[in-house]
Every structure is written in C-alpha cells, then in structure tokens.
Design a protein around this motif. Structure first.
Motif, short mmCIF file in Angstrom:
data_model
loop_
_atom_site.label_atom_id
_atom_site.label_comp_id
_atom_site.label_asym_id
_atom_site.label_seq_id
_atom_site.Cartn_x
_atom_site.Cartn_y
_atom_site.Cartn_z
N GLY A 160 0.80 -1.22 0.00
CA GLY A 160 0.00 0.00 0.00
C GLY A 160 0.82 1.26 0.00
N GLY A 161 2.15 1.12 0.08
CA GLY A 161 3.03 2.28 0.09
C GLY A 161 3.96 2.28 -1.10
N PHE A 162 4.97 3.16 -1.06
CA PHE A 162 5.88 3.31 -2.20
C PHE A 162 7.16 3.99 -1.75
N VAL A 163 8.15 3.89 -2.61
CA VAL A 163 9.42 4.59 -2.47
C VAL A 163 9.46 5.67 -3.54
N ALA A 164 9.74 6.90 -3.16
CA ALA A 164 9.85 8.00 -4.12
C ALA A 164 10.58 9.15 -3.45
N ALA A 165 11.89 9.08 -3.45
CA ALA A 165 12.70 10.14 -2.84
C ALA A 165 14.13 10.03 -3.36
N GLY A 166 14.80 11.17 -3.44
CA GLY A 166 16.21 11.18 -3.76
C GLY A 166 16.56 10.85 -5.19
N VAL A 167 15.73 11.22 -6.14
CA VAL A 167 16.05 10.96 -7.55
C VAL A 167 17.15 11.92 -7.99
N PRO A 168 18.27 11.42 -8.53
CA PRO A 168 19.38 12.30 -8.97
C PRO A 168 19.13 12.83 -10.39
N TRP A 169 18.22 13.75 -10.51
CA TRP A 169 17.80 14.22 -11.83
C TRP A 169 18.97 14.71 -12.68
N ALA A 170 19.90 15.44 -12.06
CA ALA A 170 21.01 16.01 -12.82
C ALA A 170 21.94 14.95 -13.37
N GLU A 171 21.98 13.77 -12.75
CA GLU A 171 22.81 12.68 -13.25
C GLU A 171 22.17 12.02 -14.47
N LEU A 172 20.88 12.21 -14.65
CA LEU A 172 20.19 11.57 -15.77
C LEU A 172 20.28 12.42 -17.04
N CYS A 173 19.97 13.71 -16.90
CA CYS A 173 20.15 14.61 -18.04
C CYS A 173 20.28 16.03 -17.52
N ALA A 174 20.88 16.89 -18.31
CA ALA A 174 21.09 18.28 -17.89
C ALA A 174 19.76 18.99 -17.72
N ALA A 175 19.71 19.86 -16.73
CA ALA A 175 18.51 20.65 -16.50
C ALA A 175 18.28 21.60 -17.66
N ARG A 176 17.02 21.90 -17.94
CA ARG A 176 16.67 22.89 -18.97
C ARG A 176 16.61 24.25 -18.30
N GLY A 177 17.36 25.19 -18.81
CA GLY A 177 17.36 26.53 -18.26
C GLY A 177 16.17 27.35 -18.71
N PRO A 178 15.88 28.44 -18.01
CA PRO A 178 14.76 29.30 -18.39
C PRO A 178 14.90 29.80 -19.82
#
Length: 554
Positions: free
Chosen positions: A226-244
C-alpha cells in the motif's frame, strides 16, 4: 449546519461553503486577486488567507461570519513533524507551522465576528479524501486514494467511505512523495514547480520512456503493502537541466516520459492494493496527482474498480470543500449531497453583464440565440471567448470560462497556443455531446470534468486534427444537455453546420494568468488577445466592431 471551508497553508488558497450538506459556493482566491495559484507555496506566504473568496462565499448565501457553525482549516498542525525529521529540505518550515497554529486568530481578523472557537483543524489528506468521497455521485460506499506533494507528515492516504464515515487505511510517510517527485521533475525540466506539472505530462507524449525508465524504477516504485518509495532521484545525473527560456530537447522529453511512466506504474499498484482491502466497485481520487489525466485513464482502464471518479478541484483548492464536507459529515446527521457540477463560482445577471458592456463603451449586440450565433462564427473558423453562467471551481474550463475554436482546422492548435502565449507542445481539448462521445473517443465515459484522456478513434483523427495530441489521444469533456443546455445547443448547431459534434475548448486566459472570472477579466482578455468574438452571457462583442470606432448600445 453552515460550514465554511478554508484552504490556505501551501498553495491555491480557496474557500467553500456547505449548508446542510449541500455545496453552495466554492472559489479560488486567484480568481479575485488575479495572481496565478493565489500565491507561491513558500512558508513566508503561509499566513495569506483567501479573504475575498471567503467573503464572496458568505455573501452568496447572505451570511455573516457569526452565522457560521464552523470554519474548517485543511491542515492540522498537531499532526505535523519538523521538516528535518521528515527528511525534507525545507529550512523555513517552522515558520509555516507557526502560521498554521495561529490560523484561528488570522481567520478572525479576516472574518470579523467569527468566534475563534468555531475554527476546526482538518487533517490535510482527510480534507482531500472528503472532497472526493462525499462529493462523488452514487458513492455512499467507495474507496478513496489521495496523493499530492505533502500534508502534515505524509504524502498519500488510502481510505474508505462507508455512509458518512471515512476510515483511513494506509498513509505514506514523508519524504517519499509522488507529488514532490513530479514537482522536482517539473523544475528540472525548466518549468515552475507546484504549478506547471501538466506541462510535463504533455511533454511526456513526445519522449521515449525507455531511455531513463530503468534508473527511475530503482528510485520510484511501489512496496507492495500500500506504500511506495519515491525520494532522492538524482535528476542532474540523468540529463542536464533545462534553463529558463531554453528549448526542450529529446532528452528532456524522454525524462518526462520516464517520470510519467513510473508515476503511472506506482499508482496502479496502489489502486490494486486498495481494491484488495475494500473490494469496492467505485474509486474516488483527489490530491494534486489526481489532476494527471493520463494516469487517471490508466487507472480506469487497467485498475480493478468498475468506476473511477475524480474531484474536479483535486488540487489543494479542493481541500476547502473537503474540510467543510468532512466536518458536516461528522457533525450533521443530514447526508452530504454530491456535487451537481463544478460551476460553483461567481456569476452575473443579464442586466449586470449589460451594464459592464455599457461601462466599457464597446459595441455589442444581443442575438436571438447566442449559442447559434457562436456556432455559426466557429463554423467560419472564428475564435470565441465564451463567458457563461457561474465560474468553474478547479483548473479546468468546462464551458463557462472557455476559449473555443473549430476542431477540423489543424492550424487552430498553433493559433490558440499563440493567442494564449504558451508552448506549442501543449494540446487543446475537445468538448463533445455526451451521446456522441463513444462514436469518436474510446475511454471512460461520461467525462464531464476533463480529467481523463481518450483514444481518438482512427476514423475521426483526420476530421478533428486540432484536438488530437501527438500520441493519438484527447482530453475530452462530455456535455450533457440536461446540465449544460446552452453549451449543448451550441454544439448541436455546430454539428448541423459542419458535421462535427466537437468544438475545441481551452481555458479563457493567457499564459501565467488565472482563468477569466468576472466580466472585466473577460473584456480585458478579449481586448488584448486576437480573439474574434466575445460571448458574454446573451450578448456578443465582435472584434471588427470593437475597432470600428462605434460606442456601446443597449
């Protein structure tokens, strides 16, 4: 029993009034202040209350604050824990909690004459759950699933409604949060978090989820209980952030697709677990995650419940309604009445609308049938600002504050996005007569609140290209003539003229601004955007007349 519900702490401040179990009025503060979402979700803004929305709700029923039996506040500080104990990076959260504890005093300042003893704290996710379970039609016994960014100490609630009672079954403790995960993804992709999550959902259709799916599944997945894991995703390691202001890339679309996929997979597991506990036929959804119509459709199609109903104001604004319904169900023997519709906001009489037009000194006319006049303009490929009846509660334009266009002209998607000043990957939605919907679309029906996506049947894709998303789907609104006679009449006349029982419907606003709410908003939007016709109640203003130099007339 007269209960005023207030949502204020995080974002989308709103007020709702419930009298003897009936929802009388509900409105978001952004519609009055003209600030998108009312305020930003930061601790320094936690004290801000929906003062104008609350005052309007009371005036709608002819009440004063002292006439109320209770005022609910959809957050209970007694259940909160320090952010650091919850694993959250929120150093100013102590300030937010201070404001929450002082909410009764703040409310008495905003509502003179209110007794602070009348204020009731309602747990945040119970308010979400009540907004769905008690507002849904034919749901006296139902399962309830709530997911959002955060409440007091959790990000999720599974519950069951039986009669007037709501029983919690499971809650996921922070920092694990599907809502916060999606917010982080939104920010990483260059959009405004806690605001633009719907853009990520739209962008996901352009991506290949497999590129990042394996890594994301390691970080975001159900636990089977009934629960889940969802924390600490290393987004920057996956792909570069999109700037404004930067263009999005295939990598950004791929990451959006993978994030959307793990969200859907986790939700399906939660739904199946919940059904195993309750064996109910009906599931109701609320919380900001429930505004993800792609995920909702997978739940409806692949989940074990016979019917899925989603609260049209599923975000935090809806907790104003839910808090009031929760208290009413607990304190009043009269059962809560389901929502009759989302048109719970402000409206104006014909005389008031005419007075607005005369004050604005714009040329206008009163055709014999505004629905027919609008249908004829749409058939000639005009764009129409449609302002009718009471404003919608929630983020979707449902035929009261809408921008309309011809669905058979493929260029109208780009045209409408240009009018609104938004990204070209954003889709627009079709409104369709309820009795014709199954002929054109495959998915959950009816769909009056535009909270599911539907496959567009192949025979219709080339006939209504403006509303077909890149993945062959459309987020539809079904229109029932019994509840929306004016819109239905417009659709029927449009079909007579074009053979299409569909009209493009998107919200009447421009990028970054709240949906149009009052007549002044409508006139300002019409005057500043290249829209061809404004249908304001029974009156019509034409752009060619607006700039012809003539004055308004009776």
């Amino acid at each position: 029993m007269r209960v005023l519900g207030i949502n204020a702490l995080f974002h989308d401040p709103a007020a709702a009034l419930v009298i003897d179990g009936e929802t009388v009025a509900a409105a978001e503060e952004e519609r009055f202040s003209r600030r998108k979402h009312g305020k930003r979700p930061v601790p320094f803004a936690a004290w801000e209350l929906p003062e104008r929305a609350a005052a309007w709700c009371l005036s709608q029923a002819g009440l004063r604050p002292g006439d109320l039996d209770a005022v609910t506040y959809s957050y209970d500080p007694a259940l909160a824990h320090p952010a650091r104990e919850l694993g959250l990076d929120d150093p100013w959260d102590d300030l937010r909690q201070l404001y929450a504890r002082q909410a009764p005093a703040f409310l008495c300042e905003a509502l003179p004459g209110l007794d602070p003893g009348q204020v009731r704290f309602v747990p945040h996710h119970m308010a979400h759950a009540a907004s769905s379970a008690f507002a849904a039609p034919d749901a006296e016994d139902c399962s309830v699933l709530v997911l959002d960014g955060r409440g007091e100490a959790t990000s999720h609630l599974a519950a069951r409604r039986t009669g007037q009672a709501l029983e919690p079954l499971y809650a996921q403790r922070l920092p694990h949060s599907l809502g916060l995960m999606y917010e982080e993804l939104t920010e990483h992709l260059g959009f405004l978090r806690s605001s633009d999550e719907y853009k990520v959902m739209a962008l996901a259709s352009y991506g290949n989820r497999d590129r990042y799916l394996g890594e994301l599944r390691r970080r975001v997945h159900p636990t089977g209980d009934g629960g889940f894991v969802a924390a600490g995703v290393p987004w920057a390691e996956l792909c570069a952030a999109r700037g404004p202001g930067e263009a999005w890339t295939p990598e950004h679309a791929d990451l959006a697709a993978a994030g959307q996929a793990v969200l859907e997979e986790t939700l399906l597991d939660l739904v199946r677990w919940l059904h195993g506990e309750t064996h109910d036929a009906v599931l109701t959804l609320a919380g900001g995650v429930a505004l993800n119509c792609v995920a909702n459709s997978r739940i409806a199609a692949e989940g074990p419940f016979s019917r899925v109903w989603v609260q049209p104001a599923s975000g935090d604004a809806g907790t104003a309604l839910g808090g009031a319904l929760w208290h009413a169900a607990d304190a009043d023997p009269a059962p809560a009445r389901p929502m009759a519709g989302a048109d719970l906001g402000r409206g104006w009489s014909e005389a008031e609308l005419e007075a607005w037009l005369k004050t604005a000194a714009v040329p206008f006319e009163r055709p014999a049938d505004v629905a027919a006049t609008v249908a004829e303009a749409l058939a000639q490929n005009a764009t129409v600002a449609w302002f009718q009846g009471r404003a919608e509660f929630g983020p979707r334009a449902l035929g009261h504050r809408s921008l309309l266009a011809h669905p058979g002209r493929s260029g109208n998607l780009e045209r409408l996005n240009d009018i609104k000043g938004r990204e070209q990957f954003r889709p627009v939605a079709p409104m369709v007569l309820a009795d014709r919907a199954a002929e054109l679309f495959e998915g959950p029906l009816p769909s009056p609140y535009m909270l599911f996506v539907h496959e567009v049947r192949p025979a219709w894709r080339e006939r209504i290209p403006a509303v077909v998303h890149v993945d062959g789907t459309a987020r539809i609104q079904t229109v029932d003539p019994a509840s929306e006679p004016l819109v239905a009449r417009m659709l029927s006349r449009f079909e007579e003229l074009t053979g299409l029982p569909v009209v493009v419907n998107t919200s009447l606003n421009t990028a970054g601004r709240p949906m149009v709410d009052d007549p002044r908003d409508a006139l300002e939007c019409f005057g500043s955007a290249p829209v061809d016709l404004l249908a304001l109640g029974p009156f019509v203003v034409r752009r060619r007349g607006l700039y012809a130099g003539s004055g308004g007339r009776a």
